[in-house]
Design a protein around this motif. Structure first.
Motif, mmCIF file in Angstrom:
data_model
loop_
_atom_site.group_PDB
_atom_site.id
_atom_site.type_symbol
_atom_site.label_atom_id
_atom_site.label_comp_id
_atom_site.label_asym_id
_atom_site.label_seq_id
_atom_site.Cartn_x
_atom_site.Cartn_y
_atom_site.Cartn_z
ATOM 1 N N ALA A 141 -3.004 -8.353 -8.953
ATOM 2 C CA ALA A 141 -2.365 -7.220 -8.276
ATOM 3 C C ALA A 141 -2.730 -5.893 -8.934
ATOM 4 N N ASN A 164 -5.403 -3.962 -8.168
ATOM 5 C CA ASN A 164 -6.130 -3.075 -7.258
ATOM 6 C C ASN A 164 -5.599 -3.329 -5.858
ATOM 7 N N LEU A 165 -4.718 -2.510 -5.412
ATOM 8 C CA LEU A 165 -4.015 -2.727 -4.156
ATOM 9 C C LEU A 165 -4.418 -1.736 -3.083
ATOM 10 N N PHE A 166 -4.543 -2.228 -1.859
ATOM 11 C CA PHE A 166 -4.737 -1.360 -0.700
ATOM 12 C C PHE A 166 -3.523 -1.533 0.199
ATOM 13 N N PHE A 167 -2.873 -0.410 0.479
ATOM 14 C CA PHE A 167 -1.627 -0.434 1.227
ATOM 15 C C PHE A 167 -1.815 -0.030 2.678
ATOM 16 N N GLY A 168 -0.975 -0.600 3.529
ATOM 17 C CA GLY A 168 -0.811 -0.073 4.863
ATOM 18 C C GLY A 168 0.102 1.142 4.820
ATOM 19 N N THR A 169 0.251 1.793 5.958
ATOM 20 C CA THR A 169 1.074 3.002 5.999
ATOM 21 C C THR A 169 2.563 2.696 6.092
ATOM 22 N N GLY A 186 0.007 6.705 3.839
ATOM 23 C CA GLY A 186 0.490 5.634 2.980
ATOM 24 C C GLY A 186 0.143 5.856 1.526
ATOM 25 N N TYR A 202 -1.219 6.108 -7.930
ATOM 26 C CA TYR A 202 -1.286 6.195 -6.480
ATOM 27 C C TYR A 202 -0.753 7.557 -6.045
ATOM 28 N N GLN A 223 -4.721 4.354 -3.835
ATOM 29 C CA GLN A 223 -4.956 4.244 -5.265
ATOM 30 C C GLN A 223 -5.947 5.311 -5.731
ATOM 31 N N GLN A 231 -14.594 0.846 3.145
ATOM 32 C CA GLN A 231 -13.188 1.186 3.220
ATOM 33 C C GLN A 231 -12.392 -0.040 3.641
#
Lengths: 111, 112
Positions: free
Chosen positions: B97, B99-104, A42, A35, A45, B1
């Protein structure tokens, strides 16, 4: 002690000079990820690997390469770094159903 | 996205109060949801995971998931100054877990 290690922790380099950030885990995890973290954007990945010789693109793979020749290691390669790759980079590992363990981070500056 | 939205804060609460952190996500197929805590200059660490609608409690932390509203929240009861950190919401498009998409992230400050 279970851990994910990254090296180097800090790196200042110049545009175009190839570099590798190493990542190693001692938990026998199949899954590893890279990442980058940027202010206001933020964590995003870059690449992930589901096992040896199995890698796939994440959200922002452009300008990066990875390889997974051994289960414990997952290096991140920047063939020709550019200033927009200045960022904080994290490596992480996990099992298929477990939490991701993050390394301590590598702060990269590309001049 | 795949988008994960969080209020960036900062959120300030007095010590002993309940801190409420919110997160919405755009991918209706998301199946796994996580809250990570990140202290300044440190790496993220998992504090809660939730996979089905409803509440999940772990000590002072409660995660709440509403898939119909595409909304996940984290409540921190009896907030302590040591809870001051940035809280990251993360979702995965399938179980697991890897493949993660994060918030800011939302920055929380607990005032003594």
């Amino acid at each position: 002690e279970a851990q994910v290690t990254q090296n180097p922790r800090y790196l200042i380099t110049v545009t175009g000079k190839k570099l590798t950030v190493t990542c190693s885990q001692n938990m026998n995890h199949e899954y590893m990820s890279w990442y980058r973290q940027d202010p206001g954007l933020g964590l995003r990945q870059i690449y992930y690997s589901m096992n040896v010789e199995v890698t796939d693109k994440g959200d922002v793979p452009e300008g990066y390469k990875v390889s997974r020749k051994e289960k414990r290691n997952f290096p991140l390669i920047l063939e020709s770094p550019s200033p927009n790759q200045t960022s904080l980079y994290f490596c992480a590992s996990s099992t298929s159903t477990d939490t991701q363990y993050f390394g301590p981070g590598t702060r990269l500056t590309v001049l | 996205q795949k988008e994960v939205e969080q209020n960036s804060g900062p959120l300030s609460v007095p010590e002993g109060a309940i801190a409420s952190l919110n997160c919405t996500y755009s991918d209706r197929g998301s199946q796994s949801f996580f809250w990570y805590r990140q202290y300044s200059g440190k790496s993220p660490e998992l504090i809660m995971s939730i996979y089905s609608n409803g509440d999940k409690e772990d000590g002072r932390f409660t995660a709440q998931l509403n898939k119909a509203s595409q909304y996940v929240s984290l409540l921190i009861r009896d907030s302590q100054p040591s809870d001051s950190a940035t809280y990251l919401c993360a979702v995965t498009p399938w179980g697991g877990a890897n493949n993660l998409f994060f918030g800011t992230g939302t920055r929380l400050t607990v005032i003594p």
